[in-house]
Design a protein around this motif. Structure first.
Motif, PDB file in Angstrom:
ATOM      1  N   LYS A 110       0.217  -7.619  -5.797  1.00  0.00           N
ATOM      2  CA  LYS A 110      -1.022  -7.900  -4.869  1.00  0.00           C
ATOM      3  C   LYS A 110      -1.658  -9.439  -5.037  1.00  0.00           C
ATOM      4  O   LYS A 110      -1.830 -10.179  -4.169  1.00  0.00           O
ATOM      5  N   ARG A 111      -1.673 -10.019  -6.431  1.00  0.00           N
ATOM      6  CA  ARG A 111      -2.262 -11.332  -6.619  1.00  0.00           C
ATOM      7  C   ARG A 111      -1.134 -12.430  -6.169  1.00  0.00           C
ATOM      8  O   ARG A 111      -1.530 -13.167  -5.677  1.00  0.00           O
ATOM      9  N   ASP A 160       4.571  -3.655 -11.659  1.00  0.00           N
ATOM     10  CA  ASP A 160       3.101  -3.909 -11.840  1.00  0.00           C
ATOM     11  C   ASP A 160       2.135  -4.341 -10.690  1.00  0.00           C
ATOM     12  O   ASP A 160       2.459  -5.546 -10.033  1.00  0.00           O
ATOM     13  N   LEU A 161       1.518  -3.497  -9.867  1.00  0.00           N
ATOM     14  CA  LEU A 161       1.235  -3.815  -8.610  1.00  0.00           C
ATOM     15  C   LEU A 161       0.068  -4.603  -8.562  1.00  0.00           C
ATOM     16  O   LEU A 161       0.230  -5.313  -7.627  1.00  0.00           O
ATOM     17  N   ALA A 162      -0.654  -4.952  -9.533  1.00  0.00           N
ATOM     18  CA  ALA A 162      -1.666  -5.818  -9.676  1.00  0.00           C
ATOM     19  C   ALA A 162      -1.017  -7.241  -9.468  1.00  0.00           C
ATOM     20  O   ALA A 162      -1.715  -8.050  -8.887  1.00  0.00           O
ATOM     21  N   THR A 163       0.170  -7.327 -10.157  1.00  0.00           N
ATOM     22  CA  THR A 163       0.812  -8.669 -10.085  1.00  0.00           C
ATOM     23  C   THR A 163       1.356  -9.003  -8.732  1.00  0.00           C
ATOM     24  O   THR A 163       1.092 -10.212  -8.352  1.00  0.00           O
ATOM     25  N   TYR A 218       7.219 -13.125 -10.065  1.00  0.00           N
ATOM     26  CA  TYR A 218       7.004 -11.808 -10.720  1.00  0.00           C
ATOM     27  C   TYR A 218       7.461 -11.961 -12.400  1.00  0.00           C
ATOM     28  O   TYR A 218       6.809 -11.401 -13.173  1.00  0.00           O
ATOM     29  N   TYR A 242       0.926  -1.274   0.056  1.00  0.00           N
ATOM     30  CA  TYR A 242      -0.117  -0.004  -0.098  1.00  0.00           C
ATOM     31  C   TYR A 242       0.775   1.309   0.045  1.00  0.00           C
ATOM     32  O   TYR A 242       0.370   2.345  -0.512  1.00  0.00           O
ATOM     33  N   GLU A 263       1.199   1.297  -3.545  1.00  0.00           N
ATOM     34  CA  GLU A 263       0.114   2.059  -4.346  1.00  0.00           C
ATOM     35  C   GLU A 263      -0.256   3.517  -4.047  1.00  0.00           C
ATOM     36  O   GLU A 263      -0.510   4.192  -5.139  1.00  0.00           O
ATOM     37  N   GLN A 305      -0.309   6.484  -6.872  1.00  0.00           N
ATOM     38  CA  GLN A 305      -1.354   7.258  -7.063  1.00  0.00           C
ATOM     39  C   GLN A 305      -1.019   8.811  -7.232  1.00  0.00           C
ATOM     40  O   GLN A 305      -1.551   9.723  -7.926  1.00  0.00           O
ATOM     41  N   GLU A 322      -1.011 -11.457  -1.975  1.00  0.00           N
ATOM     42  CA  GLU A 322      -2.097 -11.491  -0.969  1.00  0.00           C
ATOM     43  C   GLU A 322      -3.151 -12.729  -1.420  1.00  0.00           C
ATOM     44  O   GLU A 322      -3.956 -13.058  -0.587  1.00  0.00           O
TER      45      GLU A 322
END
Length: 460
Positions: free
Chosen positions: A293-294, A288-291, A306, A259, A262, A266, A297
């Motif tokens: 996170k998945r 790539d934050l989405a990667t 990654y 976060y 993130e 932003q 988390e």
């Protein structure tokens, strides 16, 4: 005025001698507790000008009292693994200071947990919590249990056993634990269920970091990471800078790191690297934050995976090398003493502008000295990572009032708290002769609030 100038050096020497004497007594009484010694040393050195200006704190033995926990609880945690074998771990809870409110601090599950680490974390928590402006004292807890590789059933059985003993010492107005390394929403859920089962009532305020569906606060998951970046934003703003266009390196890939990345993104920054306990990834195009996170988390995989999805990125074994990547802003968000003086010198040589601690004591004393000597903007953990406990206190308030705030309301309050922590730390640093030194400023600002409460409550 001349008389004051003659007296002041004497007062300073007396204060230095007093602080050194108390520190040596801590070393003698707590042999081998190196993390605790380190935390005490960093805080004590900052407080010399306070004792020189206000001898009343020395006369009342505030330093001796505040550095000794009100209570240290150690207990056995027996549990049964999936093969039916009985396992035994050790549990801890340090209730350090209740001068300004109930004990408040996270629970850490990690093999490294021992009395020294719990005491260093609890001691830091006193001042961190005071800085938030919320009515919460300092505490910390944990176990040497390692959740990695354990099934949900094993983690449930362990946490239920842990809470069976811990529940005797906590409560909404006594001691309010939360999560930390190795303790997330899953573990908090199991602990809350066991507490409720044993106590026979619904005391939502006994734990924070709960799920939103049963008394948790929106924004709590993001709070520590967002808070670190809000703090960096304040540091940069004072120098006429912003996060827009800055390059950022973040150690770790857990809750705080994710976060922090993130919020930095932003606000217009580019995050180039993050890590886990095995190694780090470097993505020159930007993480790539989405990667991440998945992987971390949802799938609970290692960060090295990654590069399987982003083959242009690099993976390197070992964590320390992450600080060799040139960046404008460095955010150590993994664990204590991860950033030493050698890494600090590398960051400085590569042009780092600001460093803010998202973890507890991630920089060694020598590393901090390097940053301060070179005029690098440095946000110490007790100030920069106070966002998590700030929103935990907001969760406690919502539980007490039987209501919930929107994400936007919580985030706005968090932003305001972090700005206030920065300003109060800067003010204290100026007033006590160390302008711009947020290590000194945050220690003094936190100490004064707790010390003044102790003074009026008598010798207890």
């Amino acid at each position: 005025m001349a008389m004051l100038q003659e007296v002041q050096p004497d007062r300073l020497q007396i204060a230095k001698a007093y602080v050194q004497e108390v520190y040596e007594s801590i070393q003698a009484r707590n042999p081998g507790e190196l993390e605790f010694h380190q935390a005490a040393k960093e805080i004590f050195d900052s407080l010399v000008p306070v004792f020189a200006k206000h001898p009343k704190y020395m006369e009342s033995g505030i330093l001796e009292r505040i550095s000794e926990p009100e209570r240290l609880i150690t207990f056995r945690v027996p549990w049964v693994d999936d093969q039916g074998k009985v396992r035994v771990n050790r549990g801890f809870r340090v209730q350090y200071s209740s001068a300004i409110g109930p004990y408040k601090g996270g629970i850490r599950f990690h093999p490294s947990v021992n009395a020294s680490i719990i005491k260093f974390l609890g001691f830091e928590q006193i001042f961190k919590n005071a800085l938030t402006g919320q009515p919460i004292g300092g505490g910390k807890g944990g176990s040497d249990f390692d959740p990695k590789g354990k099934s949900d059933g094993e983690i449930m059985r362990f946490t239920q056993s842990f809470m069976t003993e811990l529940c005797k010492y906590i409560g909404p107005d006594v001691d309010v634990p939360a999560g930390d390394i190795g303790v997330g929403a899953r573990e908090i859920g199991y602990m809350f269920g066991q507490y409720k089962r044993i106590r026979g009532g619904y005391e939502a305020g006994v734990l924070t970091g709960k799920g939103v569906g049963y008394g948790g606060s929106l924004g709590r998951t993001e709070a520590t990471g967002y808070g670190v970046v809000y703090f960096v934003e304040e540091m940069l703003k004072d120098k006429g800078l912003s996060l827009k266009g800055q390059t950022v390196v973040v150690s770790g890939s857990g809750n705080v790191s994710i976060y922090a990345m993130e919020k930095a993104m932003q606000l217009g920054a580019s995050v180039l690297a993050c890590s886990d306990s095995n190694g780090y990834i470097y993505d020159r195009r930007g993480i790539d934050l989405a990667t991440v996170k998945r992987l971390k988390e949802v799938e609970r995989k290692r960060i090295r995976d990654y590069v399987l999805e982003h083959p242009h990125a690099e993976y390197h074994e070992g964590c320390a090398g992450i600080w060799s990547i040139p960046c404008d802003i460095a955010l150590p968000c993994a664990t204590q003493n991860e950033l030493d003086d050698r890494s600090a010198k590398t960051l400085v040589a590569n042009g780092v502008k600001a460093v803010a601690e998202g973890a507890n004591m991630p920089s060694t004393l020598e590393a901090i000295e390097v940053f301060l000597e070179h005029g690098i903007l440095f946000g110490p953990g007790k100030a920069a990572n106070a966002g998590g406990v700030s929103v935990s206190a907001l969760e406690m308030a919502q539980n007490s009032m039987r209501l919930s705030w929107t994400f936007e309301e919580v985030d706005a309050k968090l932003h305001q708290i972090m700005a206030s922590i920065y300003q109060s730390s800067m003010k204290a640093a100026r007033e006590y002769g160390h302008p711009g030194n947020l290590v000194v400023g945050s220690n003094i600002a936190g100490f004064l609030k707790v010390a003044d409460a102790m003074m009026v409550q008598g010798i207890i």
